[in-house]
Design an enzyme around this catalytic site. Structure first.
Site, PDB file in Angstrom:
ATOM      1  N   LYS A  83      -5.766  11.474  20.741  1.00 37.11           N
ATOM      2  CA  LYS A  83      -5.495  11.860  22.136  1.00 37.11           C
ATOM      3  C   LYS A  83      -6.388  11.088  23.103  1.00 37.11           C
ATOM      4  O   LYS A  83      -5.924  10.552  24.108  1.00 37.11           O
ATOM      5  CB  LYS A  83      -5.696  13.368  22.331  1.00 37.11           C
ATOM      6  CG  LYS A  83      -4.999  13.883  23.573  1.00 37.11           C
ATOM      7  CD  LYS A  83      -5.713  15.024  24.227  1.00 37.11           C
ATOM      8  CE  LYS A  83      -6.637  14.532  25.315  1.00 37.11           C
ATOM      9  NZ  LYS A  83      -7.478  15.560  25.876  1.00 37.11           N
TER      10      LYS A  83
ATOM     11  N   ASP B  35      -1.966  16.969  25.208  1.00 31.62           N
ATOM     12  CA  ASP B  35      -3.039  17.962  25.081  1.00 31.62           C
ATOM     13  C   ASP B  35      -2.394  19.335  24.920  1.00 31.62           C
ATOM     14  O   ASP B  35      -1.166  19.453  24.822  1.00 31.62           O
ATOM     15  CB  ASP B  35      -3.986  17.907  26.289  1.00 31.62           C
ATOM     16  CG  ASP B  35      -3.321  18.383  27.562  1.00 31.62           C
ATOM     17  OD1 ASP B  35      -2.090  18.668  27.540  1.00 31.62           O
ATOM     18  OD2 ASP B  35      -4.000  18.484  28.586  1.00 31.62           O
TER      19      ASP B  35
END
Ligand code: SF4
Length: 204
Positions: free
Chosen positions: A121, A139
């Site tokens: 991420k 997220d």
């Protein structure tokens, strides 16, 4: 309404609500963005934006950062949670940037994900926001919205990223990931949403 149509409606609404979403974390370089994103794990952007100016006043390059001790870094970032691990990761990744990349932040997923404390991420955020390469960082907010909008099964973050990438045009991924985060924070919280009044779900 099929998935493609729902995705189109979601994007149209997000474009109206958040036409020019800005990167929420304060930064002045690829390196300071990387550190801010790393710090933001399990912490709010607002808090990170109060911590990073203090840290970057002392060290805004990898070479300056490794002149601090891990304990000094930890003291500055203490209020962001997981500060011990984050301080170690910041020091170690700064050292690795100097040793392997001449102090610069690399611009490939492979090299970014090989840095201490940098997962997929964080690497995706850097690829998107620093290097403007197509990436769709997912997220917890985007994961939740993807499932609630029926655009993904929500089985895993990896699956959500794959599903959203297949539904939205590549050229819009960077903007969309920011738009969904802003929308989720304003309307689509983990608890307490009102479907009938919602600018998205009331139309889906
Ligand atoms: S109703 Fe709105 S807030 Fe609730 S899940 Fe749908 S988009 Fe999110």
């Amino acid at each position: 309404m099929n998935k493609k149509q729902r995705a189109h409606l979601v994007q149209k609404t997000l474009n109206k609500l958040f036409p020019h979403p800005k990167i929420p974390l304060k930064h002045t370089s690829h390196y300071t963005l990387l550190i801010a994103v790393l710090l933001s794990a399990q912490c709010t952007d607002v808090r990170i934006n109060t911590i990073t100016p203090k840290l970057f006043a002392k060290a805004k390059t990898p070479r300056a950062m490794i002149k601090l001790t891990i304990a000094q870094i930890e003291k500055i970032i203490r209020s962001c949670g997981l500060s011990n691990n984050k301080a170690k990761a910041i020091w170690n990744l700064s050292k690795k940037l100097i040793e392997k990349h001449d102090g610069k932040v690399p611009c490939t997923f492979k090299e970014l994900e090989a840095l201490p404390g940098v997962g997929h991420k964080t690497a995706s955020v850097l690829m998107a926001q620093a290097f403007h390469k197509p990436a769709f960082p997912v997220d917890t907010h985007i994961h939740r919205c993807g499932k609630r909008w029926g655009l993904s099964s929500g089985k895993s973050i990896t699956q959500t990223e794959k599903d959203l990438k297949a539904l939205f045009p590549k050229k819009d991924w960077i903007k969309l990931h920011l738009q969904i985060i802003y929308f989720a924070r304003a309307h689509c919280m983990a608890r307490g949403h009102k479907t009938a009044e919602c600018p998205i779900c009331s139309h889906l």
